[in-house]
Enzyme design. Sequence first.
Site, mmCIF file in Angstrom:
data_model
loop_
_atom_site.group_PDB
_atom_site.id
_atom_site.type_symbol
_atom_site.label_atom_id
_atom_site.label_comp_id
_atom_site.label_asym_id
_atom_site.label_seq_id
_atom_site.Cartn_x
_atom_site.Cartn_y
_atom_site.Cartn_z
ATOM 1 C CE1 TYR A 210 15.181 21.228 46.403
ATOM 2 C CE2 TYR A 210 15.141 18.848 46.650
ATOM 3 C CZ TYR A 210 14.630 19.996 46.088
ATOM 4 O OH TYR A 210 13.569 19.919 45.223
ATOM 5 N N GLY B 19 7.462 5.389 43.433
ATOM 6 C CA GLY B 19 6.931 6.738 43.514
ATOM 7 C C GLY B 19 5.598 6.899 42.820
ATOM 8 N NE ARG B 20 7.039 9.137 37.852
ATOM 9 C CZ ARG B 20 7.222 8.658 36.614
ATOM 10 N NH1 ARG B 20 6.419 9.028 35.638
ATOM 11 N NH2 ARG B 20 8.205 7.810 36.364
#
Length: 376
Positions: free
Chosen positions: A179, A343-344
């Site tokens: 990014y 996270g997941r």
Amino acid sequence: MTDTSLSVDALFEPFDVKSLHLRNRFAMAPMTRMFSPDGVPTADVAEYYRRRAAGGVGLIITEGTYIPDPAAGPDTAVPRHYGEQSLAGWKAVVDAVHSEGGQIIPQLWHLGIGRGDKPQLNPEVESVGPSGLGLDGAPAGRALTGSDLEALRDAWVTAALNAKATGFDGIELHGAHGYLLDQFFWERTNLRSDRYGGSLEARVRFPAEVVAAIREAVGPDLAIVYRYSQWKSTDYNARIAATPDELARILAPLVEAGVDVLHPSTRRHWEAAFPELTGVDGELGLAGWTKKITGLPTITVGSVGLDKVFTTTFTGQGDSNVTRIDRLLEQHADGEFDLVAVGRALLADPEWVRKLREGRSDEHIPYRQEHQKTLT
């Protein structure tokens, strides 16, 4: 009994840095969800984060939220960190997390060229990057001018001040995964010939100036977390630093500018950052190297508690089963990291942390692709 051969107790010790006063070492990793219509976090978003705080997470790091620049990102359902309605939505999120004893920081995000050429949000605005190059090296969007960079610094500062005014406990800058800020680091996307391109030190200059501007604006006490990575969303083998020395040259200006915590993003927390080195150094993960080089607190991340990396989620083979965290505990015992971002596993099981604390790891819920499709 837990499902690990090492004690989890050390991960439940409090942690303090600047404005962060955390009840344990567990963070919720930032994960883009796109459930905020017109950029406004809804009551469902507040409840989503509240449940993870109620489940024992010490620090919530929000999904990426766009800074106030018209080219920040392409999606209308990604939350924004500007505008009265969006900030009111975030205030409800902050209050919900605080009500459960958790703390929360927003991840401030600008995709740069990663925004693409067919954005839904502000489609009339051209995407921008350091040199008008995509992650594949092909021309894309346009190169940022000097006045653009001044405006972008102001946009990052405004977002940080918005976060502080909204009651967040700190901020995270998204400088990873290809990014905008990361595009300055990477020699393939930064071919500038001015003071922001060329040498490694020059390529770090703009991200460091953003940090310094935010630090000046928010004061000395608000915690600034900086997320960076070697890999890019289109190139998992990419490196911004080929050696620990190069990594030190990247991180030193960020630390000097005012970063308090570093969040090196990896796909597998247990993998060695520089495996070509011999001995113990060759086994050290990226969080471990980051802490060794800078002395700052670090956050490790990458497939914690699951047996497959997150990228399988986007290839149609996204299901992951529960796995042990012995290696994570070994890394913490060796001083490689201070906080761990999950996270997941937290998408599947909001009570993942509580179950671990109570010795109920056998009750952890496996991650399935369906968990990505709903906000629960």
